[in-house]
Design a protein around this motif. Sequence first.
Motif, PDB file in Angstrom:
ATOM      1  N   GLY A 113      -2.779  57.189  76.464  1.00 32.95           N
ATOM      2  CA  GLY A 113      -3.010  56.720  75.101  1.00 32.95           C
ATOM      3  C   GLY A 113      -1.984  55.677  74.702  1.00 32.95           C
ATOM      4  O   GLY A 113      -0.964  55.474  75.389  1.00 32.95           O
ATOM      5  N   ALA A 114      -2.263  55.032  73.571  1.00 36.71           N
ATOM      6  CA  ALA A 114      -1.279  54.095  73.027  1.00 36.71           C
ATOM      7  C   ALA A 114      -0.020  54.845  72.627  1.00 36.71           C
ATOM      8  O   ALA A 114       1.081  54.302  72.650  1.00 36.71           O
ATOM      9  N   THR A 115      -0.187  56.117  72.274  1.00 38.25           N
ATOM     10  CA  THR A 115       0.970  56.920  71.843  1.00 38.25           C
ATOM     11  C   THR A 115       2.064  56.919  72.908  1.00 38.25           C
ATOM     12  O   THR A 115       3.245  56.744  72.606  1.00 38.25           O
ATOM     13  N   GLU A 116       1.652  57.088  74.162  1.00 40.40           N
ATOM     14  CA  GLU A 116       2.663  57.094  75.213  1.00 40.40           C
ATOM     15  C   GLU A 116       3.238  55.704  75.461  1.00 40.40           C
ATOM     16  O   GLU A 116       4.425  55.550  75.770  1.00 40.40           O
ATOM     17  N   PHE A 138       3.932  52.881  57.928  1.00 36.57           N
ATOM     18  CA  PHE A 138       3.904  52.721  59.383  1.00 36.57           C
ATOM     19  C   PHE A 138       3.222  53.936  59.997  1.00 36.57           C
ATOM     20  O   PHE A 138       3.272  55.044  59.451  1.00 36.57           O
ATOM     21  N   TYR A 139       2.592  53.707  61.135  1.00 33.92           N
ATOM     22  CA  TYR A 139       1.904  54.782  61.856  1.00 33.92           C
ATOM     23  C   TYR A 139       2.922  55.884  62.197  1.00 33.92           C
ATOM     24  O   TYR A 139       4.050  55.596  62.593  1.00 33.92           O
ATOM     25  N   ASP A 140       2.513  57.135  62.060  1.00 33.89           N
ATOM     26  CA  ASP A 140       3.509  58.217  62.065  1.00 33.89           C
ATOM     27  C   ASP A 140       4.341  58.315  63.332  1.00 33.89           C
ATOM     28  O   ASP A 140       5.520  58.635  63.287  1.00 33.89           O
ATOM     29  N   HIS A 187      -3.748  46.903  61.019  1.00 36.61           N
ATOM     30  CA  HIS A 187      -2.713  47.843  60.605  1.00 36.61           C
ATOM     31  C   HIS A 187      -3.256  49.169  60.076  1.00 36.61           C
ATOM     32  O   HIS A 187      -4.068  49.201  59.159  1.00 36.61           O
ATOM     33  N   ASN A 188      -2.771  50.241  60.678  1.00 37.41           N
ATOM     34  CA  ASN A 188      -3.032  51.602  60.213  1.00 37.41           C
ATOM     35  C   ASN A 188      -1.789  52.063  59.460  1.00 37.41           C
ATOM     36  O   ASN A 188      -0.701  51.986  60.012  1.00 37.41           O
ATOM     37  N   PRO A 189      -1.854  52.540  58.225  1.00 37.09           N
ATOM     38  CA  PRO A 189      -3.060  52.976  57.520  1.00 37.09           C
ATOM     39  C   PRO A 189      -3.692  51.950  56.578  1.00 37.09           C
ATOM     40  O   PRO A 189      -4.713  52.274  55.973  1.00 37.09           O
ATOM     41  N   THR A 215       3.869  45.152  70.073  1.00 38.39           N
ATOM     42  CA  THR A 215       2.738  44.994  69.156  1.00 38.39           C
ATOM     43  C   THR A 215       1.622  45.969  69.517  1.00 38.39           C
ATOM     44  O   THR A 215       1.136  45.998  70.655  1.00 38.39           O
ATOM     45  N   ASP A 216       1.289  46.800  68.549  1.00 39.38           N
ATOM     46  CA  ASP A 216       0.294  47.859  68.724  1.00 39.38           C
ATOM     47  C   ASP A 216      -1.024  47.318  68.177  1.00 39.38           C
ATOM     48  O   ASP A 216      -1.199  47.186  66.970  1.00 39.38           O
ATOM     49  N   GLU A 217      -1.929  46.982  69.105  1.00 42.55           N
ATOM     50  CA  GLU A 217      -3.178  46.324  68.711  1.00 42.55           C
ATOM     51  C   GLU A 217      -4.380  47.204  69.067  1.00 42.55           C
ATOM     52  O   GLU A 217      -5.418  46.721  69.529  1.00 42.55           O
ATOM     53  N   VAL A 218      -4.241  48.510  68.832  1.00 44.17           N
ATOM     54  CA  VAL A 218      -5.315  49.423  69.236  1.00 44.17           C
ATOM     55  C   VAL A 218      -6.629  49.147  68.502  1.00 44.17           C
ATOM     56  O   VAL A 218      -7.696  49.463  69.008  1.00 44.17           O
ATOM     57  N   TYR A 219      -6.544  48.510  67.334  1.00 48.61           N
ATOM     58  CA  TYR A 219      -7.784  48.197  66.587  1.00 48.61           C
ATOM     59  C   TYR A 219      -8.212  46.743  66.815  1.00 48.61           C
ATOM     60  O   TYR A 219      -8.842  46.133  65.947  1.00 48.61           O
ATOM     61  N   GLU A 220      -7.841  46.183  67.956  1.00 50.21           N
ATOM     62  CA  GLU A 220      -8.071  44.754  68.205  1.00 50.21           C
ATOM     63  C   GLU A 220      -9.523  44.337  68.006  1.00 50.21           C
ATOM     64  O   GLU A 220      -9.788  43.208  67.594  1.00 50.21           O
ATOM     65  N   SER A 245      -2.601  48.619  73.721  1.00 49.96           N
ATOM     66  CA  SER A 245      -3.937  48.897  73.208  1.00 49.96           C
ATOM     67  C   SER A 245      -4.420  50.229  73.773  1.00 49.96           C
ATOM     68  O   SER A 245      -3.688  50.901  74.508  1.00 49.96           O
ATOM     69  N   SER A 246      -5.638  50.585  73.421  1.00 49.42           N
ATOM     70  CA  SER A 246      -6.124  51.920  73.785  1.00 49.42           C
ATOM     71  C   SER A 246      -7.644  51.925  73.843  1.00 49.42           C
ATOM     72  O   SER A 246      -8.306  51.251  73.057  1.00 49.42           O
ATOM     73  N   ALA A 247      -8.163  52.730  74.768  1.00 52.06           N
ATOM     74  CA  ALA A 247      -9.616  52.867  74.864  1.00 52.06           C
ATOM     75  C   ALA A 247     -10.164  53.761  73.757  1.00 52.06           C
ATOM     76  O   ALA A 247     -11.351  53.749  73.466  1.00 52.06           O
ATOM     77  N   GLY A 248      -9.300  54.547  73.142  1.00 56.96           N
ATOM     78  CA  GLY A 248      -9.750  55.506  72.145  1.00 56.96           C
ATOM     79  C   GLY A 248     -10.527  54.853  71.021  1.00 56.96           C
ATOM     80  O   GLY A 248     -11.612  55.313  70.642  1.00 56.96           O
ATOM     81  N   LYS A 249      -9.981  53.763  70.485  1.00 57.47           N
ATOM     82  CA  LYS A 249     -10.596  53.119  69.308  1.00 57.47           C
ATOM     83  C   LYS A 249     -11.795  52.266  69.699  1.00 57.47           C
ATOM     84  O   LYS A 249     -12.864  52.347  69.115  1.00 57.47           O
ATOM     85  N   THR A 250     -11.620  51.435  70.715  1.00 58.50           N
ATOM     86  CA  THR A 250     -12.672  50.488  71.070  1.00 58.50           C
ATOM     87  C   THR A 250     -13.918  51.196  71.583  1.00 58.50           C
ATOM     88  O   THR A 250     -15.038  50.808  71.248  1.00 58.50           O
ATOM     89  N   TRP A 256      -9.840  60.999  75.437  1.00 57.43           N
ATOM     90  CA  TRP A 256      -9.530  60.696  76.832  1.00 57.43           C
ATOM     91  C   TRP A 256      -8.086  60.241  77.020  1.00 57.43           C
ATOM     92  O   TRP A 256      -7.545  60.299  78.109  1.00 57.43           O
ATOM     93  N   LYS A 257      -7.501  59.726  75.962  1.00 57.31           N
ATOM     94  CA  LYS A 257      -6.103  59.300  75.982  1.00 57.31           C
ATOM     95  C   LYS A 257      -5.799  58.291  77.100  1.00 57.31           C
ATOM     96  O   LYS A 257      -4.873  58.467  77.893  1.00 57.31           O
ATOM     97  N   ILE A 258      -6.602  57.252  77.140  1.00 58.42           N
ATOM     98  CA  ILE A 258      -6.303  56.151  78.057  1.00 58.42           C
ATOM     99  C   ILE A 258      -5.852  54.945  77.228  1.00 58.42           C
ATOM    100  O   ILE A 258      -6.615  54.410  76.421  1.00 58.42           O
TER     101      ILE A 258
HETATM  102  N1  PMP Z   1      -1.374  53.312  67.141  1.00 58.67           N
HETATM  103  C1  PMP Z   1      -2.111  53.334  66.042  1.00 58.67           C
HETATM  104  C2  PMP Z   1      -1.891  52.291  64.999  1.00 58.67           C
HETATM  105  C3  PMP Z   1      -3.075  54.319  65.874  1.00 58.67           C
HETATM  106  O1  PMP Z   1      -3.795  54.345  64.764  1.00 58.67           O
HETATM  107  C4  PMP Z   1      -3.241  55.283  66.882  1.00 58.67           C
HETATM  108  C5  PMP Z   1      -4.216  56.426  66.773  1.00 58.67           C
HETATM  109  N2  PMP Z   1      -5.223  56.339  66.141  1.00 58.67           N
HETATM  110  C6  PMP Z   1      -2.461  55.214  68.006  1.00 58.67           C
HETATM  111  C7  PMP Z   1      -1.525  54.217  68.120  1.00 58.67           C
HETATM  112  C8  PMP Z   1      -2.585  56.220  69.094  1.00 58.67           C
HETATM  113  O2  PMP Z   1      -3.546  55.885  70.009  1.00 58.67           O
HETATM  114  P1  PMP Z   1      -3.938  56.864  71.213  1.00 58.67           P
HETATM  115  O3  PMP Z   1      -4.862  57.880  70.662  1.00 58.67           O
HETATM  116  O4  PMP Z   1      -4.563  55.955  72.207  1.00 58.67           O
HETATM  117  O5  PMP Z   1      -2.683  57.476  71.716  1.00 58.67           O
END
Ligand code: PMP
Length: 406
Positions: A113-116, A138-140, A187-189, A215-220, A245-250, A256-258
């Motif tokens: 995931g992007a988290t890691e 900022f994202y938690d 940007h989240n939130p 740069t966290d662009e998971v919502y690209e 980035s992350s497959a979760g959002k797209t 799956w946490k990729i």
């Molecule tokens: N960054 C942002 C801005 C998010 O909103 C999220 C989760 N929704 C993540 C990272 C984490 O992504 P992932 O579930 O791929 O770890």
Amino acid sequence: MTGPAQPRPGFPWQRAATGANLLSPDGSLGVTIFEEMTTLALSTGAINLGQGFPDEDGPVEIKEAAQAAIAAGANQYAPGKGILPLREAISVHQQRFYGLAPDPQTEIIVTTGATEAIAASLLALVGPGDEVLTFEPFYDSYGAIIGLSGATHVTAPLLAPDFMPDLAALEAAFSPRTKVVLVNNPHNPTGAVFPREVLQRVVELAERHDAVIITDEVYEHLTFGVQHIPVATLPGAAERTLTISSAGKTFSFTGWKIGWLSGPEHLVAAARTVKQFLSYSSGTPFQAAIALGLGLPDEFYTGIADTLRYKRDILSEGLRAAGLDVLTPQGTYFVNVDTSPLGITDSVELARRLPALVGVAAIPVPVFCHADGAERTRSLLRFAFCKQLYVLEEAAERLATLWDRL
Ligand code: PMP
Ligand code: GLN
């Protein structure tokens, strides 16, 4: 003799007194706001517009590719940096959408995931004495990992209604100790999508202070009528930028946490070193499936954005009808509202009561802030609209009764 060692109360960032513990009655609660609100939604039977996850699966061909990979025996550890076909697919995707061409061998790693990716890059690059600058809210996980690293978290505010930064305040937030500027765009939130001039300013300031940009662009791909500009495409940025980035959002496979990160070899190598000791590697069969997903035709990508835009508008209409001030997002799948027209001054308290009051769960924005930011955002609530239309319509109907139930 002393007894067995006890865990220290609270998360490190709670001890650092950020807003992340606002919902912890005794300061020691060990769950995130997302977990807490999802639990509350489940126990009350509320519609969960809190934690951001879609209520429908992504493309069937991606699911079938994962099933096929499992059946074919792709079930042991993947290489630490990810399977080559996925790293190649990430590179091709960046070339196709942005004209970037990271080397799959040295400039990309797959993460859990992007988290890691966020954790690995921050832990690799900062420690006590360093400052990490983010926008606020900022994202938690940013606050959590900066806390774990021992670095100091400095913020520059994003102000409602459009959540654009004041560029002078941004400049003032940099210091000689700024080691990393951590951008999240879209940007989240808040749902803000930063225009070129804001991002270019970030790059110039990072250059001036010799800071790395993460740069966290998971919502690209989730923007509505505005262009997403990857930081790494801007002049002067590529050599100092790690892109996540992350497959979760797209692809709507958050479980799956990729995820992945890309950038110059020395920065990617630093993050990879840490990643080895966080998870070592990430879900093997899912990687093959996401490699296929990244190659889906343009219509898939425009389709997800169009669908979400429509859902945004449906939920926003309902929120407006409920008497709330809607702060229309340009990206992500979150919409914020100002609850003050209903006389509410504490969205944290409201979020706790909302599931029982009207059967809808949401996330209070102050939990994404330090103390000053929490004060600035104390009437704001975030709703996720990555849900089926009938769910959003039902949520809107329930929210329409809020005024009477307060
Ligand atoms: N960054 C942002 C801005 C998010 O909103 C999220 C989760 N929704 C993540 C990272 C984490 O992504 P992932 O579930 O791929 O770890
Ligand atoms: N990113 C999701 C959100 O903002 C939540 C992910 C999580 O639960 N950590 O809602």
